[in-house]
Design a protein around this motif. Sequence first.
Motif, PDB file in Angstrom:
ATOM      1  N   GLU A  64      -5.775  -3.392  -5.519  1.00 26.83           N
ATOM      2  CA  GLU A  64      -6.385  -2.143  -5.966  1.00 26.83           C
ATOM      3  C   GLU A  64      -5.297  -1.091  -6.096  1.00 26.83           C
ATOM      4  N   TYR A  65      -5.398  -0.286  -7.168  1.00 25.96           N
ATOM      5  CA  TYR A  65      -4.415   0.768  -7.387  1.00 25.96           C
ATOM      6  C   TYR A  65      -4.983   1.897  -8.228  1.00 25.96           C
ATOM      7  N   ARG A 112      -9.451  -2.216  -9.675  1.00 21.98           N
ATOM      8  CA  ARG A 112      -9.630  -3.201  -8.599  1.00 21.98           C
ATOM      9  C   ARG A 112      -9.705  -4.597  -9.216  1.00 21.98           C
ATOM     10  N   THR A 138      -3.291   0.939  -3.474  1.00 18.58           N
ATOM     11  CA  THR A 138      -4.128   1.396  -2.371  1.00 18.58           C
ATOM     12  C   THR A 138      -4.557   0.243  -1.469  1.00 18.58           C
ATOM     13  N   HIS A 139      -4.591  -0.976  -2.025  1.00 19.58           N
ATOM     14  CA  HIS A 139      -5.003  -2.143  -1.244  1.00 19.58           C
ATOM     15  C   HIS A 139      -4.312  -3.380  -1.823  1.00 19.58           C
ATOM     16  N   PRO A 187       0.835  -1.196   0.000  1.00 17.69           N
ATOM     17  CA  PRO A 187       0.000   0.000   0.000  1.00 17.69           C
ATOM     18  C   PRO A 187       0.878   1.258   0.000  1.00 17.69           C
ATOM     19  N   THR A 196      -4.020  -7.439  -0.777  1.00 21.09           N
ATOM     20  CA  THR A 196      -4.319  -8.595   0.065  1.00 21.09           C
ATOM     21  C   THR A 196      -4.089  -9.843  -0.782  1.00 21.09           C
TER      22      THR A 196
END
Length: 132
Positions: free
Chosen positions: A67-68, A85, A58-59, A42, A61
């Motif tokens: 996500e970016y 995403r 941004t995320h 992140p 997992t």
Amino acid sequence: MSDIRKNLIITAPRERVWAGLTDPTAISEWMQDDTVTVELRPGGNYALFGGATTGHFTHVTAPALLEYTWRQDTWPATWEDSLVRWELHAEGSSTRLYLIHSRFPNHEERDSHDEGWDTYWLQPMQEWLENG
């Protein structure tokens, strides 16, 4: 404005598909671009397509959600970054891959990217994952 939504099954394990989305060596192979950079965390940055597409994560997992932000080098500074995403779901020895690309600056960019995802990303990545 509507988001781009893609949904496909890739005949490869989820961990391999995750690598195809996140590992700079793997991306370089299927994209045939030796300038790919990825800082997978992140806030980490990435650059694709010879630096024409950039953003930050941004995320993250692994191996389920990525996500970016997404920005083209041709976009004016006044345009907000769009958002990509990926959701990966194991289905036996295959992976169901969902892509949602949102926050486009206009309909022209949205429509251009809709076709571009298929031509420059999903088809070559799927081919590499399933045949490589």
